[in-house]
Design a protein around this motif. Structure first.
Motif, short mmCIF file in Angstrom:
data_model
loop_
_atom_site.label_atom_id
_atom_site.label_comp_id
_atom_site.label_asym_id
_atom_site.label_seq_id
_atom_site.Cartn_x
_atom_site.Cartn_y
_atom_site.Cartn_z
N VAL A 1 0.87 -1.17 0.00
CA VAL A 1 0.00 0.00 0.00
C VAL A 1 0.90 1.21 0.00
N SER A 2 0.71 2.09 -0.97
CA SER A 2 1.59 3.24 -1.15
C SER A 2 0.82 4.52 -0.87
N LEU A 3 1.36 5.38 0.00
CA LEU A 3 0.74 6.65 0.31
C LEU A 3 1.12 7.68 -0.75
N SER A 4 0.10 8.25 -1.38
CA SER A 4 0.32 9.20 -2.46
C SER A 4 0.12 10.62 -1.97
N ALA A 5 0.87 11.55 -2.58
CA ALA A 5 0.69 12.96 -2.25
C ALA A 5 -0.33 13.61 -3.16
N SER A 6 -0.64 12.98 -4.28
CA SER A 6 -1.58 13.56 -5.24
C SER A 6 -3.00 13.24 -4.84
N SER B 1 -9.45 -11.11 -10.82
CA SER B 1 -8.64 -9.92 -10.55
C SER B 1 -7.30 -10.31 -9.96
N HIS B 2 -6.30 -9.50 -10.25
CA HIS B 2 -4.95 -9.75 -9.75
C HIS B 2 -4.37 -8.40 -9.36
N ASN B 3 -4.42 -8.09 -8.08
CA ASN B 3 -3.99 -6.79 -7.59
C ASN B 3 -2.74 -6.92 -6.76
N GLU B 4 -1.73 -6.14 -7.10
CA GLU B 4 -0.47 -6.21 -6.37
C GLU B 4 -0.12 -4.90 -5.69
N GLY B 5 -0.97 -3.91 -5.83
CA GLY B 5 -0.70 -2.63 -5.20
C GLY B 5 -1.96 -1.81 -5.06
N LEU B 6 -1.95 -0.89 -4.12
CA LEU B 6 -3.06 0.01 -3.89
C LEU B 6 -2.50 1.37 -3.53
N LYS B 7 -2.98 2.40 -4.22
CA LYS B 7 -2.54 3.76 -3.92
C LYS B 7 -3.51 4.39 -2.94
N ARG C 1 -4.50 -9.01 6.46
CA ARG C 1 -3.25 -9.51 7.02
C ARG C 1 -2.24 -8.38 6.92
N VAL C 2 -1.85 -7.85 8.06
CA VAL C 2 -0.97 -6.69 8.11
C VAL C 2 0.43 -7.13 8.54
N LEU C 3 1.42 -6.64 7.82
CA LEU C 3 2.81 -6.91 8.21
C LEU C 3 3.56 -5.59 8.26
N THR C 4 3.81 -5.14 9.49
CA THR C 4 4.58 -3.91 9.72
C THR C 4 5.77 -4.31 10.60
N ASP C 5 5.93 -3.66 11.74
CA ASP C 5 6.89 -4.16 12.72
C ASP C 5 6.23 -5.16 13.65
N PHE D 1 5.48 6.61 1.63
CA PHE D 1 5.56 5.54 2.62
C PHE D 1 4.76 4.33 2.14
N THR D 2 5.26 3.14 2.41
CA THR D 2 4.56 1.91 2.01
C THR D 2 4.50 0.93 3.18
N PHE D 3 3.49 0.07 3.15
CA PHE D 3 3.42 -1.04 4.09
C PHE D 3 2.66 -2.19 3.43
N ARG D 4 2.76 -3.37 4.01
CA ARG D 4 2.19 -4.57 3.41
C ARG D 4 0.82 -4.88 4.04
N LEU D 5 -0.15 -5.10 3.16
CA LEU D 5 -1.51 -5.39 3.59
C LEU D 5 -2.15 -6.37 2.61
N GLY D 6 -2.48 -7.56 3.10
CA GLY D 6 -3.19 -8.53 2.29
C GLY D 6 -4.66 -8.52 2.65
#
Length: 222
Positions: free
Chosen positions: A16-21, A34-40, A122-126, A205-210
């Motif tokens: 998951v990518s945080l966008s400024a726009s 569907s096959h999704n590998e990213g989310l803005k 499913r969240v994977l951060t620290d 900033f990015t983090f992993r979210l399934g």
């Protein structure tokens, strides 16, 4: 017999990518499934009210999730995300012939909430976090089950109050569609819940979210 009622739509979002726009779509492949590998995630407005009404959302960064292109009009989800310094905001527009129907009582079966009309994360951060979110139909309660175990075992139930607030700071609300075959789900999650030590939250900033979206059968139990 409705053989398609029990359906799981798996979405593996690596980042998951945080966008400024304020706009911009996510680049995802769509075939029969569907096959999704990213989310803005787009910037949130000054004030976000969690009420299930998604008319104030910018959907330009949305992704669509479905298991079978031929059935996407009945069984599919559009998902979008926003962010600010305090929270990540997630929203889903569900197509569902029997919307928001779950008979899983979180008080007795917090580990079974995924079985009917549920959103699993499913969240994977620290840290590793397993989240299931659903609406308990008999009491019209927004419910969560949360586990910090890597395998998702022994989850604890969390029930949101009438304003959608859970004791861990998460907010969640549902709104059934007027057509009777859809609903919306709106969630806000504090960064302080997702991280033991919250990093600097800024554009890029990015983090992993399934995510996995599941539809139950007519019993609301499986």
């Amino acid at each position: 017999m409705n053989t398609m009622r029990r359906m799981s739509l798996a979405l593996c979002m690596a980042v998951v990518s945080l966008s400024a726009s304020e706009s911009g779509s996510s680049d995802n492949m769509i075939g029969r499934q569907s096959h999704n590998e990213g989310l803005k995630a787009l910037p949130a407005p000054a004030a976000v009210v969690i009420d299930g009404d998604l008319s104030d959302w910018d959907w330009s960064g949305r992704i669509e999730v479905f298991a079978d292109n031929a059935l996407r009009g009945r069984y599919s989800v559009e998902m979008a995300a926003m962010w600010d310094a305090e929270r990540i905001y997630l929203a889903a527009k569900w197509n569902d012939p029997t919307p928001m129907f779950s008979m899983i009582d979180p008080r007795f079966n917090p580990d079974k909430g995924w079985k009917s009309d549920a959103w699993q994360m499913r969240v994977l951060t620290d840290r590793s976090i397993h989240i299931s979110a659903w609406n308990f139909t008999p009491k019209n309660e927004s419910c969560l089950s949360i586990s910090y175990a890597k395998n998702g075992s022994h989850p604890a139930a969390v029930i949101c109050d009438e304003n959608g607030l859970a004791k861990n700071g998460i907010r969640m609300k549902y709104l059934k569609g007027e057509n009777g075959t859809s609903y919306s789900q709106e969630i806000s999650i504090p960064w302080s819940f997702l991280y033991k030590k919250v990093p600097e939250i800024s554009s890029g900033f990015t983090f992993r979210l399934g995510n996995e979206f599941l539809w139950g059968d007519v019993s609301g139990k499986t």
